[in-house]
Design a protein around this motif. Structure first.
Motif, short mmCIF file in Angstrom:
data_model
loop_
_atom_site.label_atom_id
_atom_site.label_comp_id
_atom_site.label_asym_id
_atom_site.label_seq_id
_atom_site.Cartn_x
_atom_site.Cartn_y
_atom_site.Cartn_z
N ALA A 41 20.39 -65.71 19.88
CA ALA A 41 18.88 -65.38 19.60
C ALA A 41 18.75 -64.15 19.47
O ALA A 41 19.10 -62.92 19.98
CB ALA A 41 18.89 -65.06 21.25
N VAL A 42 17.58 -63.49 18.52
CA VAL A 42 17.24 -61.87 18.48
C VAL A 42 15.96 -61.58 19.06
O VAL A 42 14.83 -62.30 18.74
CB VAL A 42 17.42 -62.74 16.58
CG1 VAL A 42 16.93 -61.00 16.10
CG2 VAL A 42 17.68 -63.80 15.45
N MET A 43 16.24 -60.44 19.27
CA MET A 43 15.26 -60.04 19.95
C MET A 43 14.82 -58.93 19.29
O MET A 43 15.58 -57.68 18.82
CB MET A 43 15.92 -60.04 21.30
CG MET A 43 16.29 -61.26 22.74
SD MET A 43 15.02 -61.96 23.02
CE MET A 43 15.37 -63.63 23.34
N GLY A 44 14.05 -58.03 20.24
CA GLY A 44 13.56 -57.06 19.99
C GLY A 44 12.27 -56.46 19.66
O GLY A 44 11.20 -58.02 19.99
N LYS A 45 11.94 -55.54 18.94
CA LYS A 45 9.84 -55.36 18.26
C LYS A 45 9.92 -55.88 17.53
O LYS A 45 10.67 -55.72 16.10
CB LYS A 45 9.30 -53.90 18.70
CG LYS A 45 8.02 -53.49 19.82
CD LYS A 45 8.12 -51.95 19.78
CE LYS A 45 6.64 -51.54 19.63
NZ LYS A 45 5.96 -52.73 20.98
N SER A 46 8.68 -56.74 17.08
CA SER A 46 8.06 -57.08 16.15
C SER A 46 7.43 -55.78 15.13
O SER A 46 6.66 -54.63 15.45
CB SER A 46 7.64 -58.07 15.75
OG SER A 46 6.44 -58.22 15.03
#
Length: 312
Positions: free
Chosen positions: A191-196
Protein backbone atom coordinates in the motif's frame (compact mmCIF):
# COMPACT_ATOMS: atom_id res chain seq x y z
CA UNK A 1 21.03 12.81 -21.92
CA UNK A 2 18.97 9.60 -22.01
CA UNK A 3 15.22 9.51 -22.55
CA UNK A 4 12.76 7.67 -20.32
CA UNK A 5 9.14 7.08 -21.18
CA UNK A 6 6.85 6.83 -18.14
CA UNK A 7 3.42 5.38 -18.86
CA UNK A 8 1.21 6.66 -16.07
CA UNK A 9 3.77 9.32 -15.21
CA UNK A 10 1.20 11.84 -13.95
CA UNK A 11 -0.49 9.58 -11.39
CA UNK A 12 0.27 9.29 -7.68
CA UNK A 13 3.35 7.05 -8.01
CA UNK A 14 4.06 8.24 -11.54
CA UNK A 15 4.40 11.92 -10.57
CA UNK A 16 7.06 11.13 -7.96
CA UNK A 17 8.80 8.89 -10.51
CA UNK A 18 8.72 11.68 -13.12
CA UNK A 19 10.16 14.08 -10.56
CA UNK A 20 12.99 11.65 -9.74
CA UNK A 21 14.03 11.14 -13.38
CA UNK A 22 13.91 14.88 -14.09
CA UNK A 23 16.11 15.48 -11.02
CA UNK A 24 18.59 12.92 -12.34
CA UNK A 25 18.93 14.72 -15.67
CA UNK A 26 16.77 12.58 -17.98
CA UNK A 27 14.53 13.66 -20.81
CA UNK A 28 11.11 12.42 -19.70
CA UNK A 29 8.13 11.48 -21.87
CA UNK A 30 4.88 11.09 -19.90
CA UNK A 31 1.67 9.57 -21.27
CA UNK A 32 -1.80 11.11 -21.05
CA UNK A 33 -4.86 8.99 -21.91
CA UNK A 34 -6.71 12.19 -22.78
CA UNK A 35 -4.36 15.04 -23.72
CA UNK A 36 -7.21 17.57 -23.46
CA UNK A 37 -7.55 16.98 -19.70
CA UNK A 38 -4.62 19.20 -18.76
CA UNK A 39 -5.60 19.16 -15.08
CA UNK A 40 -4.34 15.56 -14.95
CA UNK A 41 -0.73 16.48 -15.74
CA UNK A 42 -0.42 20.26 -15.37
CA UNK A 43 1.38 19.87 -12.01
CA UNK A 44 4.31 18.15 -13.72
CA UNK A 45 5.20 21.37 -15.53
CA UNK A 46 6.10 22.97 -12.19
CA UNK A 47 8.73 20.32 -11.39
CA UNK A 48 12.46 21.17 -11.49
CA UNK A 49 13.94 20.60 -14.98
CA UNK A 50 10.43 20.50 -16.51
CA UNK A 51 11.99 21.88 -19.70
CA UNK A 52 13.04 18.27 -20.33
CA UNK A 53 9.45 17.01 -20.01
CA UNK A 54 7.13 16.08 -22.87
CA UNK A 55 3.48 14.98 -22.54
CA UNK A 56 2.19 12.61 -25.23
CA UNK A 57 -1.23 11.04 -25.85
CA UNK A 58 -1.36 7.30 -25.16
CA UNK A 59 -3.92 4.61 -24.54
CA UNK A 60 -2.09 1.34 -23.95
CA UNK A 61 -4.66 -0.52 -26.05
CA UNK A 62 -3.48 1.51 -29.08
CA UNK A 63 -0.33 -0.04 -30.60
CA UNK A 64 0.40 2.90 -32.91
CA UNK A 65 0.38 5.30 -29.98
CA UNK A 66 2.60 2.89 -28.04
CA UNK A 67 5.11 2.82 -30.90
CA UNK A 68 5.16 6.61 -31.09
CA UNK A 69 5.56 6.91 -27.32
CA UNK A 70 8.42 4.42 -26.93
CA UNK A 71 10.48 5.38 -29.97
CA UNK A 72 13.79 7.01 -29.03
CA UNK A 73 13.45 5.86 -25.39
CA UNK A 74 16.31 3.99 -23.76
CA UNK A 75 14.21 3.27 -20.66
CA UNK A 76 10.47 2.69 -20.42
CA UNK A 77 8.56 2.54 -17.13
CA UNK A 78 5.09 1.00 -17.36
CA UNK A 79 2.97 2.19 -14.46
CA UNK A 80 -0.13 3.02 -16.43
CA UNK A 81 -2.62 0.43 -15.24
CA UNK A 82 -5.67 1.87 -13.46
CA UNK A 83 -5.84 1.48 -9.67
CA UNK A 84 -9.47 1.67 -8.59
CA UNK A 85 -11.58 -0.08 -5.98
CA UNK A 86 -15.07 0.95 -7.12
CA UNK A 87 -15.61 -0.92 -10.38
CA UNK A 88 -18.77 -1.17 -12.49
CA UNK A 89 -17.40 -3.15 -15.44
CA UNK A 90 -14.20 -5.07 -14.51
CA UNK A 91 -13.47 -6.13 -18.10
CA UNK A 92 -13.60 -2.62 -19.58
CA UNK A 93 -12.23 -0.70 -16.61
CA UNK A 94 -9.50 -3.08 -15.41
CA UNK A 95 -8.85 -6.29 -17.32
CA UNK A 96 -8.60 -4.84 -20.85
CA UNK A 97 -6.28 -1.89 -20.08
CA UNK A 98 -4.21 -3.94 -17.61
CA UNK A 99 -3.80 -7.28 -19.41
CA UNK A 100 -4.34 -6.37 -23.07
CA UNK A 101 -2.33 -3.20 -22.51
CA UNK A 102 0.55 -5.27 -21.12
CA UNK A 103 0.42 -7.67 -24.09
CA UNK A 104 0.45 -4.77 -26.57
CA UNK A 105 3.26 -3.06 -24.69
CA UNK A 106 5.48 -6.17 -24.70
CA UNK A 107 4.89 -6.65 -28.42
CA UNK A 108 5.84 -3.04 -29.19
CA UNK A 109 8.96 -2.83 -27.02
CA UNK A 110 10.22 -6.07 -28.55
CA UNK A 111 10.31 -4.20 -31.87
CA UNK A 112 11.85 -0.96 -30.53
CA UNK A 113 15.64 -1.05 -31.03
CA UNK A 114 16.57 1.86 -28.75
CA UNK A 115 15.22 0.30 -25.53
CA UNK A 116 17.77 -0.91 -22.98
CA UNK A 117 15.61 -1.32 -19.89
CA UNK A 118 11.94 -1.83 -19.07
CA UNK A 119 10.50 -1.49 -15.56
CA UNK A 120 7.01 -2.68 -14.74
CA UNK A 121 5.28 -1.13 -11.76
CA UNK A 122 3.44 -4.25 -10.72
CA UNK A 123 1.74 -4.67 -7.35
CA UNK A 124 1.84 -6.69 -4.16
CA UNK A 125 -1.13 -8.41 -5.85
CA UNK A 126 1.36 -10.19 -8.11
CA UNK A 127 2.33 -12.12 -4.95
CA UNK A 128 -1.00 -12.07 -3.08
CA UNK A 129 -4.34 -11.06 -4.58
CA UNK A 130 -5.89 -11.17 -1.08
CA UNK A 131 -3.88 -8.12 0.06
CA UNK A 132 -4.22 -6.55 2.61
CA UNK A 133 -5.42 -9.88 3.98
CA UNK A 134 -2.90 -12.71 4.12
CA UNK A 135 -2.69 -15.33 1.36
CA UNK A 136 -4.19 -18.73 2.02
CA UNK A 137 -1.94 -20.85 4.20
CA UNK A 138 -0.27 -17.92 6.00
CA UNK A 139 -0.95 -16.75 9.54
CA UNK A 140 -0.18 -13.54 11.42
CA UNK A 141 3.24 -14.77 12.53
CA UNK A 142 4.43 -15.56 8.98
CA UNK A 143 6.36 -13.35 6.58
CA UNK A 144 6.10 -13.10 2.80
CA UNK A 145 8.94 -12.61 0.34
CA UNK A 146 9.79 -13.10 -3.32
CA UNK A 147 10.47 -16.82 -2.82
CA UNK A 148 6.91 -17.58 -1.73
CA UNK A 149 4.57 -19.14 -4.26
CA UNK A 150 2.27 -16.37 -5.55
CA UNK A 151 -1.31 -16.68 -4.33
CA UNK A 152 -4.28 -15.89 -6.55
CA UNK A 153 -7.98 -16.20 -5.70
CA UNK A 154 -10.86 -15.59 -8.09
CA UNK A 155 -12.73 -14.16 -5.11
CA UNK A 156 -10.16 -11.35 -4.78
CA UNK A 157 -10.82 -7.80 -6.01
CA UNK A 158 -10.78 -7.53 -9.85
CA UNK A 159 -7.90 -5.00 -9.66
CA UNK A 160 -5.74 -7.53 -7.81
CA UNK A 161 -6.64 -10.31 -10.24
CA UNK A 162 -5.81 -8.10 -13.23
CA UNK A 163 -2.39 -7.15 -11.79
CA UNK A 164 -1.64 -10.81 -11.01
CA UNK A 165 -2.46 -11.93 -14.56
CA UNK A 166 -0.52 -9.01 -16.07
CA UNK A 167 2.56 -10.01 -14.07
CA UNK A 168 2.22 -13.60 -15.30
CA UNK A 169 2.00 -12.20 -18.84
CA UNK A 170 5.36 -10.48 -18.28
CA UNK A 171 6.94 -13.64 -16.86
CA UNK A 172 5.66 -15.67 -19.83
CA UNK A 173 7.15 -13.13 -22.26
CA UNK A 174 10.54 -13.32 -20.51
CA UNK A 175 10.59 -17.13 -20.74
CA UNK A 176 9.52 -17.16 -24.39
CA UNK A 177 11.97 -14.43 -25.44
CA UNK A 178 15.34 -15.32 -23.86
CA UNK A 179 17.41 -13.20 -26.25
CA UNK A 180 15.92 -9.72 -25.98
CA UNK A 181 18.23 -6.71 -26.28
CA UNK A 182 16.77 -5.19 -23.15
CA UNK A 183 16.24 -6.14 -19.53
CA UNK A 184 12.86 -6.30 -17.80
CA UNK A 185 12.59 -5.69 -14.06
CA UNK A 186 9.40 -5.41 -12.02
CA UNK A 187 8.69 -3.74 -8.69
CA UNK A 188 5.69 -4.69 -6.55
CA UNK A 189 4.73 -2.06 -3.97
CA UNK A 190 2.44 -2.78 -1.04
CA UNK A 191 0.00 0.00 0.00
CA UNK A 192 1.64 3.21 -1.24
CA UNK A 193 1.26 6.16 1.10
CA UNK A 194 2.45 9.76 1.24
CA UNK A 195 1.68 13.20 -0.12
CA UNK A 196 0.50 13.65 -3.68
CA UNK A 197 2.35 16.08 -5.96
CA UNK A 198 -0.93 17.09 -7.59
CA UNK A 199 -4.40 18.27 -6.61
CA UNK A 200 -5.99 15.40 -8.53
CA UNK A 201 -8.99 13.87 -6.80
CA UNK A 202 -8.89 10.51 -8.61
CA UNK A 203 -6.00 8.98 -6.67
CA UNK A 204 -7.04 5.81 -4.88
CA UNK A 205 -3.95 5.97 -2.66
CA UNK A 206 -4.72 9.51 -1.50
CA UNK A 207 -8.37 8.58 -1.16
CA UNK A 208 -7.60 5.64 1.13
CA UNK A 209 -5.41 7.79 3.33
CA UNK A 210 -8.21 10.36 3.60
CA UNK A 211 -10.68 7.62 4.58
CA UNK A 212 -8.32 6.14 7.17
CA UNK A 213 -7.50 9.55 8.62
CA UNK A 214 -11.14 10.55 8.99
CA UNK A 215 -12.46 7.04 9.75
CA UNK A 216 -14.90 7.04 6.85
CA UNK A 217 -16.14 3.78 5.30
CA UNK A 218 -17.95 4.46 2.00
CA UNK A 219 -18.18 0.80 0.99
CA UNK A 220 -18.21 -2.71 2.55
CA UNK A 221 -14.52 -3.30 1.74
CA UNK A 222 -13.30 -0.30 3.75
CA UNK A 223 -15.83 -1.07 6.49
CA UNK A 224 -14.35 -4.55 6.74
CA UNK A 225 -10.87 -3.05 7.19
CA UNK A 226 -12.11 -0.95 10.11
CA UNK A 227 -14.18 -3.76 11.65
CA UNK A 228 -11.30 -6.24 11.64
CA UNK A 229 -8.60 -3.62 12.32
CA UNK A 230 -6.69 -5.17 9.43
CA UNK A 231 -2.92 -5.01 9.37
CA UNK A 232 -1.75 -3.00 6.36
CA UNK A 233 1.72 -3.15 4.82
CA UNK A 234 2.86 0.36 3.85
CA UNK A 235 5.57 1.88 1.68
CA UNK A 236 6.47 5.55 1.13
CA UNK A 237 5.66 6.78 -2.40
CA UNK A 238 9.11 8.42 -2.54
CA UNK A 239 10.75 5.05 -1.82
CA UNK A 240 8.73 3.50 -4.64
CA UNK A 241 9.94 6.22 -7.04
CA UNK A 242 13.52 5.63 -5.90
CA UNK A 243 13.06 1.88 -6.40
CA UNK A 244 11.73 2.38 -9.92
CA UNK A 245 14.65 4.66 -10.76
CA UNK A 246 17.20 2.25 -9.30
CA UNK A 247 15.67 -0.70 -11.17
CA UNK A 248 15.87 1.39 -14.37
CA UNK A 249 19.57 2.20 -14.22
CA UNK A 250 20.99 -1.00 -12.70
CA UNK A 251 21.94 -3.88 -14.96
CA UNK A 252 21.75 -7.59 -14.17
CA UNK A 253 18.21 -7.53 -12.77
CA UNK A 254 16.45 -9.16 -15.73
CA UNK A 255 13.38 -11.15 -14.72
CA UNK A 256 13.42 -9.99 -11.09
CA UNK A 257 10.29 -8.74 -9.32
CA UNK A 258 11.00 -6.84 -6.09
CA UNK A 259 8.59 -6.37 -3.21
CA UNK A 260 8.70 -2.74 -2.08
CA UNK A 261 7.52 -2.63 1.52
CA UNK A 262 8.28 -1.00 4.82
CA UNK A 263 6.24 -1.69 7.95
CA UNK A 264 2.83 -3.20 8.59
CA UNK A 265 0.41 -1.47 10.95
CA UNK A 266 -3.19 -2.00 12.03
CA UNK A 267 -5.73 0.40 10.55
CA UNK A 268 -6.40 1.97 13.97
CA UNK A 269 -2.73 2.92 14.31
CA UNK A 270 -2.54 4.14 10.71
CA UNK A 271 -5.45 6.48 11.55
CA UNK A 272 -3.56 7.74 14.58
CA UNK A 273 -0.35 8.45 12.63
CA UNK A 274 -2.30 10.22 9.90
CA UNK A 275 -3.60 12.49 12.66
CA UNK A 276 -0.12 12.97 14.17
CA UNK A 277 -1.03 10.84 17.19
CA UNK A 278 1.06 8.14 18.83
CA UNK A 279 0.12 4.60 17.73
CA UNK A 280 -1.02 2.07 20.34
CA UNK A 281 1.04 -0.86 19.11
CA UNK A 282 4.36 -1.37 17.34
CA UNK A 283 5.13 -2.10 13.71
CA UNK A 284 5.20 -5.58 12.25
CA UNK A 285 7.21 -6.75 9.22
CA UNK A 286 5.01 -8.98 7.05
CA UNK A 287 6.31 -8.32 3.53
CA UNK A 288 10.09 -8.57 3.57
CA UNK A 289 12.19 -6.00 1.71
CA UNK A 290 15.67 -7.56 1.96
CA UNK A 291 16.04 -8.07 -1.81
CA UNK A 292 15.04 -4.49 -2.63
CA UNK A 293 17.36 -3.11 0.05
CA UNK A 294 20.28 -5.13 -1.28
CA UNK A 295 19.82 -4.97 -5.06
CA UNK A 296 18.08 -1.60 -5.43
CA UNK A 297 19.88 0.01 -2.47
CA UNK A 298 16.70 1.47 -1.00
CA UNK A 299 16.62 2.72 2.58
CA UNK A 300 12.94 2.40 3.35
CA UNK A 301 11.31 5.11 5.44
CA UNK A 302 9.26 4.00 8.43
CA UNK A 303 5.52 4.24 7.81
CA UNK A 304 5.24 7.29 10.04
CA UNK A 305 7.10 9.40 7.44
CA UNK A 306 4.60 9.18 4.53
CA UNK A 307 1.59 9.14 6.88
CA UNK A 308 2.73 12.31 8.63
CA UNK A 309 3.51 13.98 5.29
CA UNK A 310 0.02 13.20 3.98
CA UNK A 311 -1.52 14.79 7.06
CA UNK A 312 0.63 17.91 6.87
Amino acid sequence: MKTVGIIGGSGFIGSHTTKKFLQEGFKVRVSATDISKTEKYEHLKDLPNAKNLKILPLKVENKNQLKDFTKSCEIVVHGGTPFQLDVQDPKTELFDPTIKGTENFLEVINETPTIEKVVFVASVASYNTNFPLLPEGKNSNDTIDENDKPFMSEESHPYAQAKFIANQTVEKFIKENPNTNFEITSVSPVAVMGKSLSQREDSTSSGLQYLFKNKIAPNPFVQMLFDTDTEFAIVDVKDVANGIYSASIKKGLHGKNYLLSSESWKISDISKMLNNETPNESANMVYKNDSAKEDLEIKFNPAKVPLTEFGS
